[in-house]
Design a protein around this motif. Sequence first.
Motif, short mmCIF file in Angstrom:
data_model
loop_
_atom_site.label_atom_id
_atom_site.label_comp_id
_atom_site.label_asym_id
_atom_site.label_seq_id
_atom_site.Cartn_x
_atom_site.Cartn_y
_atom_site.Cartn_z
N ALA A 55 0.82 -1.21 0.00
CA ALA A 55 0.00 0.00 0.00
C ALA A 55 0.85 1.26 0.00
CB ALA A 55 -0.92 0.01 1.23
N GLY A 56 2.16 1.12 -0.15
CA GLY A 56 3.05 2.26 -0.06
C GLY A 56 3.22 3.00 -1.38
N SER A 57 3.96 4.10 -1.30
CA SER A 57 4.23 4.92 -2.48
C SER A 57 5.54 4.48 -3.12
CB SER A 57 4.35 6.39 -2.06
OG SER A 57 3.17 6.80 -1.42
N PRO A 58 5.52 4.19 -4.42
CA PRO A 58 6.75 3.79 -5.09
C PRO A 58 7.61 5.00 -5.43
CG PRO A 58 4.93 3.71 -6.63
CD PRO A 58 4.35 4.10 -5.31
N GLY A 59 8.90 4.76 -5.57
CA GLY A 59 9.82 5.83 -5.95
C GLY A 59 11.23 5.29 -6.03
N GLN A 60 12.20 6.20 -5.90
CA GLN A 60 13.60 5.81 -5.97
C GLN A 60 14.37 6.50 -4.87
OE1 GLN A 60 14.98 6.73 -9.92
NE2 GLN A 60 14.19 4.80 -10.73
N VAL A 61 15.40 5.81 -4.40
CA VAL A 61 16.29 6.39 -3.39
C VAL A 61 17.60 6.74 -4.07
CG1 VAL A 61 17.52 5.99 -1.22
CG2 VAL A 61 15.25 4.99 -1.55
N GLY A 86 6.85 10.42 -10.17
CA GLY A 86 6.10 11.60 -10.60
C GLY A 86 6.46 12.83 -9.81
N GLY A 87 7.38 12.75 -8.87
CA GLY A 87 7.80 13.91 -8.08
C GLY A 87 6.75 14.39 -7.10
N ALA A 88 5.82 13.51 -6.69
CA ALA A 88 4.74 13.91 -5.78
C ALA A 88 5.27 14.44 -4.46
CB ALA A 88 3.80 12.74 -5.54
N PHE A 89 6.31 13.82 -3.92
CA PHE A 89 6.91 14.30 -2.67
C PHE A 89 8.34 13.79 -2.57
CE2 PHE A 89 4.86 10.31 -1.64
CZ PHE A 89 5.79 9.65 -0.86
N ARG A 90 9.09 14.35 -1.63
CA ARG A 90 10.47 13.95 -1.37
C ARG A 90 10.64 13.77 0.14
NH1 ARG A 90 14.46 15.57 -5.34
NH2 ARG A 90 13.38 16.46 -7.14
N ILE A 91 11.50 12.84 0.49
CA ILE A 91 11.89 12.66 1.88
C ILE A 91 13.40 12.83 1.92
CG2 ILE A 91 11.91 11.11 3.87
CD1 ILE A 91 9.50 9.66 2.64
N ALA A 92 13.88 13.74 2.77
CA ALA A 92 15.29 14.12 2.77
C ALA A 92 16.22 12.94 3.03
CB ALA A 92 15.55 15.22 3.80
N GLU A 93 15.88 12.09 4.01
CA GLU A 93 16.77 10.95 4.30
C GLU A 93 15.97 9.74 4.73
OE1 GLU A 93 20.67 9.74 6.93
OE2 GLU A 93 19.98 11.80 6.95
N VAL A 94 16.20 8.64 4.05
CA VAL A 94 15.59 7.36 4.40
C VAL A 94 16.69 6.30 4.42
CG1 VAL A 94 13.30 7.85 3.47
CG2 VAL A 94 15.02 6.83 1.99
N THR A 95 16.45 5.25 5.18
CA THR A 95 17.35 4.09 5.21
C THR A 95 16.72 3.00 4.37
OG1 THR A 95 18.04 4.66 7.44
CG2 THR A 95 18.53 2.43 6.70
N ILE A 96 17.50 2.40 3.50
CA ILE A 96 16.98 1.31 2.66
C ILE A 96 16.94 0.04 3.50
CG2 ILE A 96 17.37 -0.07 0.59
CD1 ILE A 96 18.75 2.36 -0.64
N GLU A 97 15.78 -0.58 3.54
CA GLU A 97 15.58 -1.82 4.28
C GLU A 97 15.14 -2.91 3.33
OE1 GLU A 97 16.14 -2.53 7.39
OE2 GLU A 97 16.49 -0.53 8.18
N VAL A 112 7.86 3.51 0.17
CA VAL A 112 7.72 4.00 1.55
C VAL A 112 6.26 3.91 1.96
CG1 VAL A 112 9.71 5.55 1.46
CG2 VAL A 112 7.47 6.40 0.78
N VAL A 113 6.04 3.85 3.27
CA VAL A 113 4.66 3.75 3.78
C VAL A 113 3.92 5.05 3.54
CG1 VAL A 113 3.25 3.37 5.83
CG2 VAL A 113 5.32 2.03 5.49
N ASP A 114 4.53 6.20 3.91
CA ASP A 114 3.91 7.51 3.71
C ASP A 114 4.99 8.58 3.69
OD1 ASP A 114 4.61 7.86 6.37
OD2 ASP A 114 2.58 7.58 7.12
N ARG A 115 4.58 9.86 3.68
CA ARG A 115 5.52 10.99 3.57
C ARG A 115 6.42 11.16 4.80
NH1 ARG A 115 3.42 15.16 -0.26
NH2 ARG A 115 1.67 14.17 -1.29
#
Length: 195
Positions: A55-61, A86-97, A112-115
């Motif tokens: 149910a999460g949002s797809p993207g790239q790290v 699509g550039g809907a949102f950005r998260i400054a720092e995430v850890t890849i799990e 990711v689960v959410d913003r």
Amino acid sequence: MERDGAEPSARPGRWSGGSVGWQGILMVGGFAAFLGVLGLLLLAQGVAATLAEYAGSPGQVRVTRCVPFEGKNEGWTCTGEFVADGGAFRIAEVTIEPYLEERPTAPVPARVVDRRSDEAWIPSLMPLTAGGGGLAFLGLAGWVVWGVFRPGDPEENLSKRARRRLERQRRGPAGPPQLGNRARRRRRRRPRSAT
């Protein structure tokens, strides 16, 4: 031989009088708490991985930093900026799990689960293993607590003969005496009086 005024010592390794003492409560409680916390942590990881994957949002790290992961298997723990498709949102720092087997040279597809997430999940068996492991540890913690604090069966340590006697008492009187083979044998063995 016991000294005057000294109480007889309890047998080591057994609960005195069938009740659990405070030391036993501390030991069992600590062990069950350890299993419970471990189970909750694993279950939380499994739930987060499942939510991200289904149910999460797809993207790239875009990976900015990687540290070698020295565990059972060698790999890399990486962090970076997540950009949603699509550039809907950005998260400054995430850890890849979970950890990556090889150091990435290009952006890593993840979800990711959410913003507000601080973890980006790559496809893996993590939802199954973490969720199943968490449930197993929670079940084990419950089993340990139930096994120690469940009400005991007073008839548990009775011999077979005592159990049969107790069962006969519960059923009540057996009715009129039966004349079977045993009664006939007893009559045959009795000496007959000479008249």
